[in-house]
Design an enzyme around this catalytic site. Structure first.
Site, mmCIF file in Angstrom:
data_model
loop_
_atom_site.group_PDB
_atom_site.id
_atom_site.type_symbol
_atom_site.label_atom_id
_atom_site.label_comp_id
_atom_site.label_asym_id
_atom_site.label_seq_id
_atom_site.Cartn_x
_atom_site.Cartn_y
_atom_site.Cartn_z
ATOM 1 N N CYS A 80 57.581 21.930 56.733
ATOM 2 C CA CYS A 80 57.857 22.805 55.601
ATOM 3 C C CYS A 80 57.215 24.149 55.922
ATOM 4 O O CYS A 80 56.925 24.426 57.080
ATOM 5 C CB CYS A 80 57.335 22.211 54.295
ATOM 6 N N LEU A 81 56.977 24.963 54.926
ATOM 7 C CA LEU A 81 56.427 26.281 55.193
ATOM 8 C C LEU A 81 54.912 26.244 55.411
ATOM 9 O O LEU A 81 54.409 26.871 56.323
ATOM 10 C CB LEU A 81 56.783 27.239 54.043
#
Length: 99
Positions: A80-81
């Site tokens: 994810c980020l």
């Protein structure tokens, strides 16, 4: 980036794993992919869809994500980020019996 064997992976470790046919699932939202770019050879399954996706019929999974559905023993890496959602994704997958 998260994997059960190593909860945090470096970029180089991920590159090495991808050579070994590890399925890389990016759990960011679609707008994030559009804004920040797609990670090569990853499939995007937003975190909100992940539980349902991992319980799909393999044919339906292939139609939806254009990728063979992982078996519960296949190596999978989530990203994810910032790492929070990938850790949640790992927990979801493990709760469904993925090793």
């Amino acid at each position: 980036l998260c994997a059960a064997a190593a909860p945090n992976l470096s970029y180089q470790e991920l590159k090495d794993l991808k050579k070994a046919n590890v399925l890389h699932i990016d759990v960011r939202e679609r707008w994030e992919i559009d804004r920040f770019g797609k990670i090569p050879e990853s499939i995007n399954i937003p975190l909100g869809e992940l539980m349902e996706a991992l319980q799909m019929d393999p044919t339906e999974f292939k139609e939806q994500y254009n990728q063979k559905m992982p078996s519960k023993s296949d190596p999978v890496v989530f990203s994810c980020l910032a790492g929070t959602r990938s850790k949640q994704a790992l927990g979801f997958a493990m709760s469904l019996g993925f090793s």
